[in-house]
Scaffold this motif. Structure first.
Motif, PDB file in Angstrom:
ATOM      1  N   ARG A 118       0.814  -1.224   0.000  1.00 47.81           N
ATOM      2  CA  ARG A 118       0.000   0.000   0.000  1.00 47.81           C
ATOM      3  C   ARG A 118       0.839   1.261   0.000  1.00 47.81           C
ATOM      4  NH1 ARG A 118      -3.231  -2.765   4.182  1.00 47.81           N
ATOM      5  NH2 ARG A 118      -2.103  -1.524   5.725  1.00 47.81           N
ATOM      6  N   ALA A 119       2.053   1.162   0.489  1.00 46.29           N
ATOM      7  CA  ALA A 119       2.901   2.352   0.623  1.00 46.29           C
ATOM      8  C   ALA A 119       3.598   2.647  -0.700  1.00 46.29           C
ATOM      9  CB  ALA A 119       3.926   2.143   1.727  1.00 46.29           C
ATOM     10  N   MET A 120       3.600   3.885  -1.085  1.00 50.40           N
ATOM     11  CA  MET A 120       4.298   4.306  -2.296  1.00 50.40           C
ATOM     12  C   MET A 120       5.100   5.564  -1.979  1.00 50.40           C
ATOM     13  SD  MET A 120       3.634   2.195  -4.780  1.00 50.40           S
ATOM     14  CE  MET A 120       4.005   3.131  -6.255  1.00 50.40           C
ATOM     15  N   GLY A 121       6.288   5.643  -2.570  1.00 51.39           N
ATOM     16  CA  GLY A 121       7.100   6.833  -2.390  1.00 51.39           C
ATOM     17  C   GLY A 121       7.827   6.896  -1.068  1.00 51.39           C
ATOM     18  N   ARG A 122       7.908   5.769  -0.356  1.00 50.67           N
ATOM     19  CA  ARG A 122       8.660   5.755   0.898  1.00 50.67           C
ATOM     20  C   ARG A 122      10.155   5.893   0.590  1.00 50.67           C
ATOM     21  NH1 ARG A 122       5.667   3.229   5.207  1.00 50.67           N
ATOM     22  NH2 ARG A 122       3.540   4.016   4.936  1.00 50.67           N
ATOM     23  N   LYS A 123      10.866   6.551   1.473  1.00 50.92           N
ATOM     24  CA  LYS A 123      12.313   6.705   1.320  1.00 50.92           C
ATOM     25  C   LYS A 123      13.004   6.131   2.551  1.00 50.92           C
ATOM     26  CE  LYS A 123      11.973   8.867  -2.601  1.00 50.92           C
ATOM     27  NZ  LYS A 123      12.382   8.185  -3.853  1.00 50.92           N
ATOM     28  N   VAL A 124      14.035   5.359   2.323  1.00 47.59           N
ATOM     29  CA  VAL A 124      14.826   4.798   3.417  1.00 47.59           C
ATOM     30  C   VAL A 124      16.299   5.064   3.140  1.00 47.59           C
ATOM     31  CG1 VAL A 124      13.171   2.975   3.983  1.00 47.59           C
ATOM     32  CG2 VAL A 124      14.953   2.534   2.280  1.00 47.59           C
ATOM     33  N   ALA A 125      17.087   5.106   4.213  1.00 46.58           N
ATOM     34  CA  ALA A 125      18.530   5.209   4.039  1.00 46.58           C
ATOM     35  C   ALA A 125      19.052   3.931   3.400  1.00 46.58           C
ATOM     36  CB  ALA A 125      19.195   5.411   5.397  1.00 46.58           C
ATOM     37  N   ILE A 126      20.096   4.063   2.594  1.00 44.34           N
ATOM     38  CA  ILE A 126      20.657   2.906   1.906  1.00 44.34           C
ATOM     39  C   ILE A 126      22.116   2.744   2.342  1.00 44.34           C
ATOM     40  CG2 ILE A 126      21.134   1.798  -0.308  1.00 44.34           C
ATOM     41  CD1 ILE A 126      18.805   3.283  -1.493  1.00 44.34           C
ATOM     42  N   PRO A 127      22.336   2.022   3.446  1.00 49.20           N
ATOM     43  CA  PRO A 127      23.720   1.750   3.867  1.00 49.20           C
ATOM     44  C   PRO A 127      24.392   0.814   2.875  1.00 49.20           C
ATOM     45  CG  PRO A 127      22.176   0.479   5.182  1.00 49.20           C
ATOM     46  CD  PRO A 127      21.351   1.397   4.338  1.00 49.20           C
ATOM     47  N   ASP A 128      25.698   0.638   3.030  1.00 45.73           N
ATOM     48  CA  ASP A 128      26.455  -0.163   2.068  1.00 45.73           C
ATOM     49  C   ASP A 128      25.892  -1.575   1.926  1.00 45.73           C
ATOM     50  OD1 ASP A 128      28.104   1.975   1.650  1.00 45.73           O
ATOM     51  OD2 ASP A 128      29.745   1.229   2.898  1.00 45.73           O
ATOM     52  N   GLU A 129      25.507  -2.199   3.037  1.00 50.35           N
ATOM     53  CA  GLU A 129      25.018  -3.575   2.973  1.00 50.35           C
ATOM     54  C   GLU A 129      23.728  -3.667   2.163  1.00 50.35           C
ATOM     55  OE1 GLU A 129      25.771  -1.916   5.662  1.00 50.35           O
ATOM     56  OE2 GLU A 129      27.300  -3.022   6.803  1.00 50.35           O
ATOM     57  N   LEU A 130      22.846  -2.692   2.322  1.00 48.43           N
ATOM     58  CA  LEU A 130      21.614  -2.679   1.538  1.00 48.43           C
ATOM     59  C   LEU A 130      21.924  -2.412   0.073  1.00 48.43           C
ATOM     60  CD1 LEU A 130      18.578  -2.746   1.187  1.00 48.43           C
ATOM     61  CD2 LEU A 130      18.487  -0.360   1.985  1.00 48.43           C
ATOM     62  N   GLY A 131      22.826  -1.498  -0.181  1.00 44.19           N
ATOM     63  CA  GLY A 131      23.235  -1.217  -1.558  1.00 44.19           C
ATOM     64  C   GLY A 131      23.788  -2.453  -2.252  1.00 44.19           C
ATOM     65  N   GLU A 132      24.523  -3.269  -1.515  1.00 42.35           N
ATOM     66  CA  GLU A 132      25.069  -4.501  -2.079  1.00 42.35           C
ATOM     67  C   GLU A 132      23.955  -5.480  -2.439  1.00 42.35           C
ATOM     68  OE1 GLU A 132      27.798  -5.857   0.865  1.00 42.35           O
ATOM     69  OE2 GLU A 132      29.256  -4.242   0.479  1.00 42.35           O
ATOM     70  N   ASP A 133      22.943  -5.592  -1.580  1.00 39.86           N
ATOM     71  CA  ASP A 133      21.810  -6.464  -1.892  1.00 39.86           C
ATOM     72  C   ASP A 133      21.086  -5.972  -3.149  1.00 39.86           C
ATOM     73  OD1 ASP A 133      22.263  -8.126   0.238  1.00 39.86           O
ATOM     74  OD2 ASP A 133      20.493  -7.538   1.388  1.00 39.86           O
ATOM     75  N   ILE A 134      20.847  -4.665  -3.214  1.00 44.00           N
ATOM     76  CA  ILE A 134      20.155  -4.106  -4.380  1.00 44.00           C
ATOM     77  C   ILE A 134      20.964  -4.344  -5.645  1.00 44.00           C
ATOM     78  CG2 ILE A 134      19.403  -1.939  -5.463  1.00 44.00           C
ATOM     79  CD1 ILE A 134      18.717  -0.958  -2.593  1.00 44.00           C
ATOM     80  N   ASP A 135      22.262  -4.100  -5.586  1.00 42.24           N
ATOM     81  CA  ASP A 135      23.114  -4.293  -6.761  1.00 42.24           C
ATOM     82  C   ASP A 135      23.109  -5.752  -7.218  1.00 42.24           C
ATOM     83  OD1 ASP A 135      23.758  -1.616  -6.749  1.00 42.24           O
ATOM     84  OD2 ASP A 135      25.730  -1.893  -5.827  1.00 42.24           O
ATOM     85  N   ARG A 136      23.106  -6.678  -6.270  1.00 40.36           N
ATOM     86  CA  ARG A 136      23.103  -8.094  -6.630  1.00 40.36           C
ATOM     87  C   ARG A 136      21.799  -8.483  -7.322  1.00 40.36           C
ATOM     88  NH1 ARG A 136      24.598 -12.149  -9.216  1.00 40.36           N
ATOM     89  NH2 ARG A 136      23.853 -14.166  -8.432  1.00 40.36           N
ATOM     90  N   ILE A 137      20.685  -7.984  -6.837  1.00 33.97           N
ATOM     91  CA  ILE A 137      19.403  -8.287  -7.480  1.00 33.97           C
ATOM     92  C   ILE A 137      19.350  -7.690  -8.885  1.00 33.97           C
ATOM     93  CG2 ILE A 137      16.931  -7.783  -7.392  1.00 33.97           C
ATOM     94  CD1 ILE A 137      17.259  -8.092  -4.275  1.00 33.97           C
ATOM     95  N   ILE A 138      19.823  -6.467  -9.033  1.00 33.16           N
ATOM     96  CA  ILE A 138      19.872  -5.861 -10.365  1.00 33.16           C
ATOM     97  C   ILE A 138      20.730  -6.704 -11.290  1.00 33.16           C
ATOM     98  CG2 ILE A 138      20.841  -3.888 -11.622  1.00 33.16           C
ATOM     99  CD1 ILE A 138      19.838  -2.104  -9.325  1.00 33.16           C
ATOM    100  N   ALA A 139      21.852  -7.201 -10.796  1.00 27.56           N
ATOM    101  CA  ALA A 139      22.733  -8.036 -11.618  1.00 27.56           C
ATOM    102  C   ALA A 139      22.047  -9.336 -12.028  1.00 27.56           C
ATOM    103  CB  ALA A 139      24.014  -8.346 -10.857  1.00 27.56           C
ATOM    104  N   ILE A 140      21.273  -9.929 -11.128  1.00 21.34           N
ATOM    105  CA  ILE A 140      20.546 -11.165 -11.447  1.00 21.34           C
ATOM    106  C   ILE A 140      19.546 -10.922 -12.560  1.00 21.34           C
ATOM    107  CG2 ILE A 140      18.817 -12.783 -10.554  1.00 21.34           C
ATOM    108  CD1 ILE A 140      20.285 -12.633  -7.850  1.00 21.34           C
TER     109      ILE A 140
END
Length: 219
Positions: A118-140
């Motif tokens: 239901r939530a749209m436009g939420r913003k969260v901090a992106i620490p290095d560990e989260l950035g690594e997870d996001i980058d890995r999913i994008i790579a997949i």
């Protein structure tokens, strides 16, 4: 063959979405029982349905199957005509590998970016560990498009399979928290959001009234 799927809140329960979407996209009929999470009697009701005390749970001709990946493997085995794993051995191995990786990894993403349809436009901090997870999913997703993007269907491996169900909640997470994707990784999310089954899930999530405060992350 009679089947019933027991799930949690459609707004929050990412593991429930995986099993539900797999059955829906495969065109397998099932009864649905929703147990809202985080209520006084939630744990008791779920424990009565599953020895693990977690959703989703699939009741299938007297058998009880819990855990999304176990449900996916069982469904693929019971309905082989649905071809829920790619027929090609190398593609199948790839699909199984990324599905298992999704199942066992990305803990930082799960905790920092809980599914909240239901939530749209939420913003969260992106620490290095989260950035690594996001980058890995994008790579997949980008690798799947590079290898199989010329196949009909538009899913990760051309036709819909278990891997698409496993990664569906991540698409919704990225949608909620406004994660921008490069073009090479955007094809699968676009295809998923076109799914009538996924749109049915989102509509049901919008109509739910329960709010789990610890899952309401971001501003």
């Amino acid at each position: 063959m009679t089947s019933k799927l027991i799930i949690g809140n459609k707004n929050y329960s990412s593991w429930s979405l995986r099993a539900w979407l797999l059955l829906k996209e495969a065109g397998i009929e099932f009864d649905e029982e929703r147990i809202p999470l985080d209520l006084a009697d939630s744990a008791q009701k779920i424990r009565a349905a599953s020895p693990a005390g977690c959703v989703p749970v699939l009741k299938l001709d007297g058998a009880t199957v819990w855990d999304s990946l176990a449900i996916a493997e069982t469904v693929a085995e019971r309905w082989p005509e649905k071809q829920l794993w790619p027929a090609d051995p190398e593609m199948r191995a790839h699909a199984r590998s990324i599905s298992a990786e999704m199942h066992s990894s990305f803990g930082t993403l799960r905790s920092c970016m809980p599914m909240n349809c239901r939530a749209m436009g939420r913003k969260v901090a992106i620490p290095d560990e989260l950035g690594e997870d996001i980058d890995r999913i994008i790579a997949i997703w980008a690798e799947c498009h590079r290898k199989y993007g010329d196949m009909d269907g538009g899913w990760l491996f051309g036709d819909f399979c278990v891997a698409d169900a496993m990664f569906a909640p991540v698409v919704l997470r990225f949608r909620t928290y406004g994660i921008n994707l490069p073009e090479s990784a955007g094809f699968y999310p676009h295809r998923l959001l076109e799914s009538e089954a996924l749109q049915e899930w989102l509509a049901a999530a919008e109509s739910e009234t329960e709010v789990i405060e610890r899952e309401e992350i971001g501003q």
